[in-house]
Every structure is written in C-alpha cells, then in structure tokens.
Motif scaffolding. Structure first.
Motif, short mmCIF file in Angstrom:
data_model
loop_
_atom_site.label_atom_id
_atom_site.label_comp_id
_atom_site.label_asym_id
_atom_site.label_seq_id
_atom_site.Cartn_x
_atom_site.Cartn_y
_atom_site.Cartn_z
N MET A 1 -10.63 32.41 20.79
CA MET A 1 -9.33 31.78 20.66
C MET A 1 -8.99 31.07 21.96
O MET A 1 -9.24 31.57 23.04
N ASN A 51 -6.05 24.01 10.01
CA ASN A 51 -6.79 25.19 10.44
C ASN A 51 -5.91 26.17 11.20
O ASN A 51 -6.02 27.38 11.03
N GLU A 55 -5.02 29.95 10.02
CA GLU A 55 -5.31 31.09 10.90
C GLU A 55 -4.09 31.98 11.11
O GLU A 55 -4.18 33.21 11.07
N ASN A 58 -3.29 33.82 7.73
CA ASN A 58 -4.26 34.89 7.50
C ASN A 58 -4.01 36.07 8.43
O ASN A 58 -4.14 37.23 8.01
N ALA A 59 -3.64 35.82 9.67
CA ALA A 59 -3.34 36.91 10.61
C ALA A 59 -2.10 37.68 10.17
O ALA A 59 -2.06 38.91 10.25
#
Length: 85
Positions: A1, A51, A55, A58-59
């Motif tokens: 990251m 994206n 992300e 989803n987290a």
C-alpha cells in the motif's frame, strides 16, 4: 500500500467532499492549487479511482462487525434506494 502525503490527502478530501480544489487550497493546510492540479493530472484517472473505491469498500466489508450489523448484504443509499453490497 502506498503512503500518502498531505497534498494527496488534501486532493482526495476536496474530491470526496465536493468542496473543490480551490476551497481546499485556500484552507489552513497550505497546499497550493497548482500542486493539487498536478496530483489530478499525474495520479488520478478513472481506473485508479475505481480501484481505490473497491479497495476501501472491500476493507470495510472484511472488517464489518457482524455482532452489531448482522450478516445482511443489503445496503441503503442516501436516497433510500436499497442495493446489494
């Protein structure tokens, strides 16, 4: 990251809150308008933004507290429209 600098976060704040880059650059953070425009030209495009959103979502879904929120997969938007999450 990747690590974000203050300028990157200021740009994302201006974009996400719909405040705009000029207002953010006039704030107390000390970021210049041209620097924020550079971030947009250099790093922000449709694919990168999609994206990043995927992300983050989803987290959030991975770390959701099922004992509080349950196992449901239906969400509600600000206009009360329900959609699958």
């Amino acid at each position: 990251m990747q690590k974000f600098c203050k300028r990157d976060l200021s740009y994302v704040y201006g974009l996400g809150t719909n405040a705009g880059l000029k207002r953010v650059s006039n704030g107390e953070q000390g970021e210049k308008y041209n620097d924020l425009l550079y971030i947009r030209r250099k790093y922000i495009d449709k694919d990168n933004l999609r994206n990043a959103i995927a992300e983050i979502v989803n987290a959030i879904l991975r770390n959701k507290m099922t004992d509080i929120w349950g196992e449901g997969t239906t969400s509600c938007a600000s206009d009360s429209k329900k959609f699958g999450a």
